[in-house]
Design a protein around this motif. Structure first.
Motif, PDB file in Angstrom:
ATOM      1  N   PHE A 151      54.855  70.619 -20.434  1.00  0.00           N
ATOM      2  CA  PHE A 151      55.241  71.342 -19.697  1.00  0.00           C
ATOM      3  C   PHE A 151      53.132  71.343 -18.932  1.00  0.00           C
ATOM      4  O   PHE A 151      52.303  71.162 -19.707  1.00  0.00           O
ATOM      5  CB  PHE A 151      54.691  72.968 -20.496  1.00  0.00           C
ATOM      6  CG  PHE A 151      54.149  73.130 -21.601  1.00  0.00           C
ATOM      7  CD1 PHE A 151      53.697  74.253 -21.166  1.00  0.00           C
ATOM      8  CD2 PHE A 151      54.799  73.263 -22.708  1.00  0.00           C
ATOM      9  CE1 PHE A 151      52.326  75.032 -21.921  1.00  0.00           C
ATOM     10  CE2 PHE A 151      53.399  73.473 -23.975  1.00  0.00           C
ATOM     11  CZ  PHE A 151      52.603  74.354 -23.932  1.00  0.00           C
ATOM     12  N   ASP A 152      52.978  72.419 -17.935  1.00  0.00           N
ATOM     13  CA  ASP A 152      52.258  72.294 -16.917  1.00  0.00           C
ATOM     14  C   ASP A 152      51.375  73.607 -17.385  1.00  0.00           C
ATOM     15  O   ASP A 152      51.643  74.538 -18.234  1.00  0.00           O
ATOM     16  CB  ASP A 152      52.480  72.385 -15.489  1.00  0.00           C
ATOM     17  CG  ASP A 152      53.589  73.279 -15.362  1.00  0.00           C
ATOM     18  OD1 ASP A 152      53.339  74.640 -15.709  1.00  0.00           O
ATOM     19  OD2 ASP A 152      53.586  73.109 -13.949  1.00  0.00           O
ATOM     20  N   ILE A 157      57.926  73.823 -17.568  1.00  0.00           N
ATOM     21  CA  ILE A 157      58.940  72.606 -18.490  1.00  0.00           C
ATOM     22  C   ILE A 157      58.849  71.330 -17.334  1.00  0.00           C
ATOM     23  O   ILE A 157      59.403  71.383 -16.360  1.00  0.00           O
ATOM     24  CB  ILE A 157      60.104  72.716 -19.257  1.00  0.00           C
ATOM     25  CG1 ILE A 157      59.734  73.803 -20.552  1.00  0.00           C
ATOM     26  CG2 ILE A 157      60.684  71.950 -20.139  1.00  0.00           C
ATOM     27  CD1 ILE A 157      60.784  74.401 -21.570  1.00  0.00           C
ATOM     28  N   SER A 158      58.411  70.271 -17.779  1.00  0.00           N
ATOM     29  CA  SER A 158      58.809  69.154 -17.533  1.00  0.00           C
ATOM     30  C   SER A 158      59.002  68.078 -18.132  1.00  0.00           C
ATOM     31  O   SER A 158      59.930  67.018 -18.078  1.00  0.00           O
ATOM     32  CB  SER A 158      57.295  68.577 -17.152  1.00  0.00           C
ATOM     33  OG  SER A 158      56.132  68.058 -17.577  1.00  0.00           O
ATOM     34  N   GLY A 169      69.096  74.496 -28.090  1.00  0.00           N
ATOM     35  CA  GLY A 169      70.178  74.934 -27.338  1.00  0.00           C
ATOM     36  C   GLY A 169      70.529  74.558 -25.350  1.00  0.00           C
ATOM     37  O   GLY A 169      71.043  74.923 -25.451  1.00  0.00           O
ATOM     38  N   TRP A 170      69.123  74.370 -25.474  1.00  0.00           N
ATOM     39  CA  TRP A 170      69.269  74.415 -23.962  1.00  0.00           C
ATOM     40  C   TRP A 170      69.084  71.838 -23.563  1.00  0.00           C
ATOM     41  O   TRP A 170      68.437  71.578 -24.190  1.00  0.00           O
ATOM     42  CB  TRP A 170      68.080  73.854 -23.612  1.00  0.00           C
ATOM     43  CG  TRP A 170      67.447  75.627 -23.257  1.00  0.00           C
ATOM     44  CD1 TRP A 170      67.497  76.810 -24.232  1.00  0.00           C
ATOM     45  CD2 TRP A 170      68.055  76.550 -22.206  1.00  0.00           C
ATOM     46  NE1 TRP A 170      67.275  78.111 -23.538  1.00  0.00           N
ATOM     47  CE2 TRP A 170      67.299  77.932 -22.404  1.00  0.00           C
ATOM     48  CE3 TRP A 170      67.743  76.422 -20.721  1.00  0.00           C
ATOM     49  CZ2 TRP A 170      67.307  78.978 -20.878  1.00  0.00           C
ATOM     50  CZ3 TRP A 170      68.011  77.494 -19.721  1.00  0.00           C
ATOM     51  CH2 TRP A 170      68.103  77.878 -19.477  1.00  0.00           C
ATOM     52  N   ILE A 176      64.160  71.741 -17.638  1.00  0.00           N
ATOM     53  CA  ILE A 176      63.318  71.440 -16.415  1.00  0.00           C
ATOM     54  C   ILE A 176      63.266  72.349 -15.507  1.00  0.00           C
ATOM     55  O   ILE A 176      63.975  72.412 -14.849  1.00  0.00           O
ATOM     56  CB  ILE A 176      63.291  70.158 -15.795  1.00  0.00           C
ATOM     57  CG1 ILE A 176      63.444  68.947 -16.795  1.00  0.00           C
ATOM     58  CG2 ILE A 176      62.779  69.824 -14.833  1.00  0.00           C
ATOM     59  CD1 ILE A 176      63.296  67.356 -16.194  1.00  0.00           C
ATOM     60  N   GLY A 177      61.148  73.036 -14.975  1.00  0.00           N
ATOM     61  CA  GLY A 177      60.872  73.712 -14.179  1.00  0.00           C
ATOM     62  C   GLY A 177      61.581  74.975 -14.449  1.00  0.00           C
ATOM     63  O   GLY A 177      60.043  75.740 -14.198  1.00  0.00           O
ATOM     64  N   LYS A 178      61.972  75.040 -15.705  1.00  0.00           N
ATOM     65  CA  LYS A 178      62.167  76.784 -16.744  1.00  0.00           C
ATOM     66  C   LYS A 178      60.532  76.955 -17.075  1.00  0.00           C
ATOM     67  O   LYS A 178      60.019  76.078 -17.556  1.00  0.00           O
ATOM     68  CB  LYS A 178      62.905  76.692 -17.091  1.00  0.00           C
ATOM     69  CG  LYS A 178      64.372  77.280 -16.030  1.00  0.00           C
ATOM     70  CD  LYS A 178      65.864  77.869 -17.314  1.00  0.00           C
ATOM     71  CE  LYS A 178      67.064  77.741 -16.466  1.00  0.00           C
ATOM     72  NZ  LYS A 178      67.386  78.649 -15.326  1.00  0.00           N
TER      73      LYS A 178
END
Length: 253
Positions: A151-152, A157-158, A169-170, A176-178
C-alpha cells in the motif's frame, strides 16, 4: 558495443552516411539506414535494433519521424533519439508525445552524439534489469505462503497476493484502491499487546516491531489467528508503494 544494433532514419543521404561513419569510428557495428518513415517501421520490426536515431522531418513518404516513432513504439521497446534541425514549439510538442529518450540538434559534434548514445543505452539496460527484477519479485510475492498486501503512503492498496486474498476474503481486483483499514479487519486477543493499525500508518510506533498477534476477521465471516507486521520499502518513483503488510497464519507459523 560490438553487438549494438543501431538504425539511422534520415532522408538526406550525405547526412545519413556521415552519421554512419561516425558510429563506425566510435566502435559500433555497421548501422542500418532507412530514408523514409515507412521503411523505418519495417526495418525496426525486422532488425529489432537496440537504438534508433531518427530525423523528425522526413521529406520522403507520408510518415515523418514523429509518426514513424509512434508506430515503432507500438511494436518495440526501443530507445529513440531525435536528430533534427527543427526546434519550433509545435514540432517539439508533437515529438514530446512520443516520449523520446533524447534530442540532438543539428549540427552536432561526434562527442555529443557518442555521450547521448552511451547514456541512453546504459539507462535502457538498467531499466530492463530493474523491470525483470520487479517481475521476479512480484512472482515470488504472489507465491508466498504468507499474505502480502502492498500500500502507498495514504494507505491505499496496490497489491495483494493469493494468500492475503484467502485470509481476508477480498479479491485483489476488489481491494486495489481501497484503504488498508477497510480491507484488514483485526481483533485483539485479550492477553496480547494492543494492535492499532492507525498507529502503524501514522508511524506513532516503529514499523520494525515484534509481529502483532490477533484475530483476522475475513470478509466471509471467518476468523484466523495471525501474526502481522508492516515493513517500509524504498521509495520508487515508478511505483507508489510505501509499505508492505505481511500476514502469517499463527497455526502455520
Amino acid at each position: 558495443m560490438k553487438d549494438t544494433r543501431i538504425l539511422i532514419v534520415e532522408d538526406e543521404g550525405l547526412v545519413a552516411q556521415d552519421i554512419r561513419h561516425r558510429l563506425i569510428r566510435m566502435g559500433y557495428p555497421e548501422p542500418s539506414i532507412a530514408n523514409t518513415g515507412e521503411t523505418a517501421v519495417k526495418q525496426a520490426i525486422a532488425l529489432q535494433p537496440d537504438l534508433i536515431l531518427i530525423d523528425i522531418v522526413l521529406a520522403n513518404g507520408y510518415l515523418d519521424g514523429i509518426d514513424a516513432a509512434k508506430r515503432i513504439r507500438k511494436f518495440l521497446d526501443v530507445p529513440i533519439v531525435y536528430i533534427t534541425a527543427s526546434s519550433d514549439s509545435q514540432t517539439l510538442t508533437r515529438a514530446k508525445l512520443t516520449e523520446p529518450n533524447a534530442y540532438i540538434l543539428k549540427p552536432f559534434q561526434t562527442r555529443e552524439l557518442q555521450i547521448v548514445i552511451e547514456l541512453i543505452l546504459y539507462k535502457h539496460e538498467v531499466e530492463k534489469e530493474l523491470m525483470e527484477k520487479a517481475r521476479l519479485v512480484s512472482t515470488e510475492l504472489r507465491n508466498m505462503q504468507e499474505g502480502v498486501i502492498a500500500f502507498d503512503s495514504k494507505g491505499q492498496i496496490s497489491f495483494m497476493n493469493l494468500s492475503a486474498e484467502k485470509l481476508t476474503g477480498w479479491l485483489e481486483s476488489d481491494a486495489i484502491g481501497k484503504l488498508l483499514g477497510d480491507v484488514l479487519s483485526m481483533k485483539n486477543l485479550p492477553d496480547m499487546e494492543s494492535f492499532e493499525l492507525e498507529d502503524h500508518l501514522a508511524e506513532k510506533i516503529p514499523l520494525e516491531t515484534v509481529p502483532s498477534h490477533g484475530l483476522l476477521l475475513s470478509k466471509n465471516g471467518l476468523s484466523t489467528e495471525v501474526f502481522t507486521f508492516i515493513k517500509s520499502v524504498p521509495k520508487n518513483k515508478e511505483v507508489d508503494v510505501d509499505r508492505i503488510l505481511v500476514i502469517r497464519d499463527y497455526v502455520k507459523k
